[in-house]
Write a protein that holds these residues in place. Structure first.
Motif, mmCIF file in Angstrom:
data_model
loop_
_atom_site.group_PDB
_atom_site.id
_atom_site.type_symbol
_atom_site.label_atom_id
_atom_site.label_comp_id
_atom_site.label_asym_id
_atom_site.label_seq_id
_atom_site.Cartn_x
_atom_site.Cartn_y
_atom_site.Cartn_z
ATOM 1 N N LYS A 49 0.442 8.700 -4.323
ATOM 2 C CA LYS A 49 -0.775 7.897 -4.390
ATOM 3 C C LYS A 49 -1.182 7.649 -5.840
ATOM 4 C CE LYS A 49 -1.741 7.634 0.073
ATOM 5 N NZ LYS A 49 -1.775 6.339 0.796
ATOM 6 N N ASP B 295 2.522 1.979 8.387
ATOM 7 C CA ASP B 295 2.535 0.790 7.530
ATOM 8 C C ASP B 295 3.600 -0.174 8.053
ATOM 9 O OD1 ASP B 295 2.506 -1.117 5.559
ATOM 10 O OD2 ASP B 295 2.785 0.265 3.887
ATOM 11 N N THR C 281 5.592 9.920 0.147
ATOM 12 C CA THR C 281 4.660 8.981 -0.473
ATOM 13 C C THR C 281 3.898 9.617 -1.634
ATOM 14 O OG1 THR C 281 2.793 9.488 0.996
ATOM 15 C CG2 THR C 281 4.351 7.802 1.730
ATOM 16 N N ILE D 68 7.170 9.918 5.513
ATOM 17 C CA ILE D 68 7.281 8.762 6.404
ATOM 18 C C ILE D 68 8.751 8.479 6.694
ATOM 19 C CG2 ILE D 68 5.105 7.703 5.708
ATOM 20 C CD1 ILE D 68 6.724 5.936 3.773
ATOM 21 N N LYS E 256 0.789 -1.234 0.000
ATOM 22 C CA LYS E 256 0.000 0.000 0.000
ATOM 23 C C LYS E 256 0.824 1.289 0.000
ATOM 24 C CE LYS E 256 -0.752 0.650 4.994
ATOM 25 N NZ LYS E 256 -1.779 0.867 6.027
ATOM 26 N N THR E 257 2.151 1.181 0.053
ATOM 27 C CA THR E 257 2.980 2.390 0.141
ATOM 28 C C THR E 257 4.022 2.443 -0.963
ATOM 29 O OG1 THR E 257 2.723 2.450 2.555
ATOM 30 C CG2 THR E 257 4.511 3.750 1.610
ATOM 31 N N ALA F 231 6.831 5.290 -2.488
ATOM 32 C CA ALA F 231 7.422 6.541 -2.015
ATOM 33 C C ALA F 231 8.714 6.890 -2.743
ATOM 34 C CB ALA F 231 7.695 6.460 -0.511
#
Length: 270
Positions: A160, A102, A158, A144, A54-55, A57
């Motif tokens: 999206k 995460d 990050t 992050i 899901k990440t 970056a």
């Protein structure tokens, strides 16, 4: 006879004028030099990785070189004030200084509001993200942090919804747009790069070969990655995911213009 001389004089005058016109054109003509397609010095490059399912970056390595970078200093200053490292290594739960965002991938990713605010002052709001097939301009979302006592420590910016169907796997980013060429076959240059890598005699390597995904003339954009370590760490054979920009010289020698990578093996603790 007079008419003949008069006619001859007109011809000489016409010829003289033609020469003058040609001279004028020659003097005024300027050589137009084409602009270079790739201005390395005026751009900024950073690696991009899928850190988990899901990440995704943009990655800034911290404490990775002997000379402190701007981002090393930012992290060190905020870490001292907010006890980020202490909370991360000694507390299994969230604290007032860190929030876990995460924990599904290679890194347990956290965030700190003060670090977020300071990092965002020092990076752009958007970057061009290049994948194995194409690119998109993307906005930065969260800041992050990935800490590890042995592996490369990272700050992540990050992004999206990077379109992997259109652009392929994310590889790197730049501040200014690059006019990359995406070709189907780079086997010849990849063979030269493999010889170049072997000549380096690295102390630590894995079995992941360098792949070229794009070029600008004789400048080649590469990655070493199996794209499994972030999403499926137990299935990955990649210990040192890397991105690089290489120049192929006229004598077929390779020069590294830029490179960044991660140490997932943990050389510091070996």
């Amino acid at each position: 006879m007079r008419k003949t001389l008069y006619f001859f004089a007109i011809i000489l005058l016409f010829y003289s004028c033609q020469k003058e016109i040609k001279k004028t054109i020659t003097v005024e003509k300027k050589e137009i030099k084409p602009e270079p397609k790739f201005n390395f010095a005026e751009n900024v490059f950073m690696s991009v990785y899928d850190l988990s399912e899901k990440t995704t970056a943009i990655i800034i390595n911290i404490n990775d070189t002997e000379k402190q970078t701007k981002f090393d200093k930012i992290f060190e200053n905020i870490d001292l004030k907010n006890s980020i490292s202490n909370d991360f290594y000694h507390n299994t739960k969230e604290s007032k200084n860190i929030n876990f965002v995460d924990t599904l991938g290679e890194y347990k990713l956290i965030k700190n509001i003060n670090l977020t605010n300071e990092i965002k002052k020092n990076v752009d709001a958007k970057y061009y993200i290049y994948g194995t097939k194409g690119y998109s301009e993307m906005k930065i979302n969260e800041v992050i942090l990935g800490l590890d006592e042995c592996k490369t420590n990272i700050i992540g910016l990050t992004i999206k919804n990077f379109d992997t169907l259109k652009n392929g796997k994310p590889i790197l980013c730049s501040r200014k747009l690059l006019k990359l060429e995406y070709k189907n076959n780079y086997s010849k240059i990849e063979t030269l790069i493999e010889k170049y890598n072997k000549s380096k005699n690295y102390d630590y390597t894995d079995n992941v070969r360098t792949k070229v995904f794009a070029n600008i003339d004789s400048i080649y954009f590469t990655y070493d990655d199996d794209f499994a370590w972030g999403k499926h760490p137990n299935k990955s054979k990649c210990l040192y995911p890397t991105r690089a920009i290489l120049l192929l010289k006229k004598n077929s020698e390779i020069e590294t213009l830029w490179t960044e990578g991660l140490d997932l093996f943990g050389i510091a603790c070996d």
